[in-house]
Enzyme design. Structure first.
Site, PDB file in Angstrom:
ATOM      1  N   GLU A  21       0.834  -1.197   0.000  1.00 33.59           N
ATOM      2  CA  GLU A  21       0.000   0.000   0.000  1.00 33.59           C
ATOM      3  C   GLU A  21       0.873   1.252   0.000  1.00 33.59           C
ATOM      4  O   GLU A  21       1.934   1.276   0.619  1.00 33.59           O
ATOM      5  CB  GLU A  21      -0.924  -0.006   1.220  1.00 33.59           C
ATOM      6  CG  GLU A  21      -1.977  -1.088   1.104  1.00 33.59           C
ATOM      7  CD  GLU A  21      -2.962  -1.114   2.271  1.00 33.59           C
ATOM      8  OE1 GLU A  21      -3.997  -1.761   2.120  1.00 33.59           O
ATOM      9  OE2 GLU A  21      -2.693  -0.492   3.305  1.00 33.59           O
ATOM     10  N   CYS A  44       3.315   8.548   1.222  1.00 30.82           N
ATOM     11  CA  CYS A  44       3.848   7.644   2.236  1.00 30.82           C
ATOM     12  C   CYS A  44       4.142   6.310   1.523  1.00 30.82           C
ATOM     13  O   CYS A  44       3.240   5.644   1.016  1.00 30.82           O
ATOM     14  CB  CYS A  44       2.798   7.478   3.334  1.00 30.82           C
ATOM     15  SG  CYS A  44       3.299   6.365   4.612  1.00 30.82           S
ATOM     16  N   CYS A  68       6.292  -6.664   7.528  1.00 31.50           N
ATOM     17  CA  CYS A  68       7.355  -6.123   8.378  1.00 31.50           C
ATOM     18  C   CYS A  68       7.678  -7.128   9.481  1.00 31.50           C
ATOM     19  O   CYS A  68       6.777  -7.751  10.038  1.00 31.50           O
ATOM     20  CB  CYS A  68       6.912  -4.802   8.989  1.00 31.50           C
ATOM     21  SG  CYS A  68       8.214  -4.027   9.978  1.00 31.50           S
ATOM     22  N   CYS A 109       5.843  -4.263  15.901  1.00 30.60           N
ATOM     23  CA  CYS A 109       5.321  -3.320  16.915  1.00 30.60           C
ATOM     24  C   CYS A 109       3.877  -3.722  17.230  1.00 30.60           C
ATOM     25  O   CYS A 109       3.097  -4.021  16.310  1.00 30.60           O
ATOM     26  CB  CYS A 109       5.361  -1.894  16.382  1.00 30.60           C
ATOM     27  SG  CYS A 109       7.005  -1.386  15.874  1.00 30.60           S
ATOM     28  N   CYS A 115      -0.668   5.726   9.709  1.00 32.33           N
ATOM     29  CA  CYS A 115       0.554   5.054  10.102  1.00 32.33           C
ATOM     30  C   CYS A 115       0.224   3.873  11.016  1.00 32.33           C
ATOM     31  O   CYS A 115      -0.546   4.013  11.957  1.00 32.33           O
ATOM     32  CB  CYS A 115       1.391   6.079  10.848  1.00 32.33           C
ATOM     33  SG  CYS A 115       2.929   5.448  11.382  1.00 32.33           S
ATOM     34  N   CYS A 157       0.755  -2.068  15.586  1.00 29.77           N
ATOM     35  CA  CYS A 157       0.784  -1.901  14.125  1.00 29.77           C
ATOM     36  C   CYS A 157       0.174  -3.093  13.393  1.00 29.77           C
ATOM     37  O   CYS A 157       0.566  -4.241  13.605  1.00 29.77           O
ATOM     38  CB  CYS A 157       2.227  -1.691  13.675  1.00 29.77           C
ATOM     39  SG  CYS A 157       2.415  -1.667  11.893  1.00 29.77           S
TER      40      CYS A 157
HETATM   41 FE1  SF4 Z   1       7.064  -2.405  11.123  1.00 31.08          FE
HETATM   42 FE2  SF4 Z   1       4.696  -1.437  11.797  1.00 31.08          FE
HETATM   43 FE3  SF4 Z   1       6.709  -1.249  13.524  1.00 31.08          FE
HETATM   44 FE4  SF4 Z   1       6.678   0.256  11.249  1.00 31.08          FE
HETATM   45  S1  SF4 Z   1       5.253   0.390  12.974  1.00 31.08           S
HETATM   46  S2  SF4 Z   1       8.401  -0.892  12.099  1.00 31.08           S
HETATM   47  S3  SF4 Z   1       5.677  -1.192   9.827  1.00 31.08           S
HETATM   48  S4  SF4 Z   1       5.766  -3.157  12.783  1.00 31.08           S
END
Ligand code: SF4
Length: 367
Positions: free
Chosen positions: A104, A117, A124, A128, A354, A131
């Protein structure tokens, strides 16, 4: 493999993606073939300034060379398979890659700037807890051409969309804040950034490109000097205990190592303010004490804090901080001399914020 050691998309087996090449790479390739250097600049201008997708359209290049270029290279574009438009003007693009993975990219129009963005990986690995991208794991790094193609395809779309005003069609800023951790794909990212800045007339300046990292500090220290743009750190907590609880990567790269890496970046780019991204989560990291601790941590750096409001997604138990808490937090930082703008939620109705991006059609490749 292509001539430059890059795996090519299967649909273009025998040709190289020209977007994977730096201007220097291209010039040295052309010179090897007995073609004058200045042709490299001309080709770059057609691609990056005029957005051409075919060598046939490069009319100041003789026809014989255009034919050869077409034999050697192709100009990559991604396929748009979904577009979501928010009522606030934000547009989220779902893009298909050659191996059927999807990523995306988000376009965010504002009063004085228009930002794209960009994603740096499919998924990933950083994980986190707040996220949605991290929640779905890591698939692969994006190639340089796929990073650049996100910018080019959004620009193509805006230029051909009659509902957009001229002002809102100009992309002024790029942030590497989409899916993925840019420093875990730093070679391709740095090459893409250099190409995106390459056009003197329409290229985006180093002050308008931001790489946002969760703090992969060994790589950050390694590339601090050559990083050609602004730096943002996803900090989200003022101490290791809180940070490790929401960002497990902190067990490997703690806050002290982040501050040291920031100092190193500032040694080379002291004139560029570092941005600390701070997502306010209700009852987790939003107390007055947290604000004071954060202030103490970063007040000696040339830095500012972006206060982000959390957009909830299904399956995540975090809650956004209430507005009065957000304001209080900003006030404490402001009184201590740290600029701390509150970033308003953008694209909330289309899950474009985000930490909300995710591939809606994740297909795990067979290798
Ligand atoms: Fe990865 Fe999401 Fe952490 Fe960014 S916020 S580093 S995309 S897990």
């Amino acid at each position: 493999m292509g001539r430059f050691g890059i795996m090519e998309p299967e649909k273009c087996e025998y040709r190289e993606s020209i977007l994977n090449l730096s201007e220097e790479d291209l010039i040295s390739f052309l010179v090897d073939k007995g073609i004058p250097k200045y042709r490299g600049r001309q080709i770059f201008t057609w691609i990056y300034r005029f957005g051409k997708t075919s060598f046939v359209d490069m009319t100041n290049i003789d026809k014989a060379l255009r034919r050869k270029l077409d034999d050697w290279f192709y100009i990559h574009r991604l396929r748009i398979i979904g577009i979501n438009k928010s009522k606030d003007g934000t547009i989220k693009f779902l893009l298909k890659l050659h191996d059927d993975n999807t990523i995306e990219t988000v376009y965010i129009p504002e009063i004085r700037r228009n930002t794209i963005c960009v994603s740096s990986q499919v998924g990933c690995a950083v994980g986190c807890k707040f996220c949605n991208t991290g929640h779905h794991g890591f698939i692969r790094n994006l190639m340089t051409e796929e990073i650049i193609a996100q910018y080019l395809i959004v620009r193509d779309y805006l230029n051909t969309n009659p509902t957009q005003s001229e002002e809102s069609r100009r992309v002024s800023n790029i942030v590497f804040m989409g899916m993925g951790e840019p420093l875990l794909n730093h070679q391709n990212i740095l090459k893409a950034v250099t190409n995106l800045m390459s056009d003197e007339e329409t290229g985006i300046s180093r002050r308008k490109i931001t790489i946002s990292t969760a703090g992969i500090t060994d790589i950050l220290e390694e590339v601090a000097k050559e990083l050609p743009c602004r730096l943002a750190i996803s900090l989200h907590a003022p101490n290791d205990a809180i940070r490790s609880s929401i960002m497990p990567i902190n067990n490997k790269y703690n806050i002290e190592s982040i501050i040291m890496a920031c100092r190193k970046y500032s040694e080379h780019h002291g004139y560029l303010k570092i941005t600390f991204e701070y997502l306010l989560l209700n009852g987790i990291n939003d107390s007055n004490e947290c604000a004071s601790e954060l202030l103490k941590l970063i007040r000696h750096l040339n830095a500012k804090v972006n206060l982000l409001q959390f957009n909830q997604w299904d399956g995540c138990s975090f809650m956004p901080s209430p507005p009065e808490r957000v304001i209080k937090f900003a006030e404490i930082l402001g009184r201590g001399g740290i600029e701390a703008p509150i970033r308003h939620r953008r694209g909330e109705d289309i899950s474009a914020a985000c930490g909300q991006l995710r591939s809606q059609e994740i297909i795990v490749p067979s290798y």
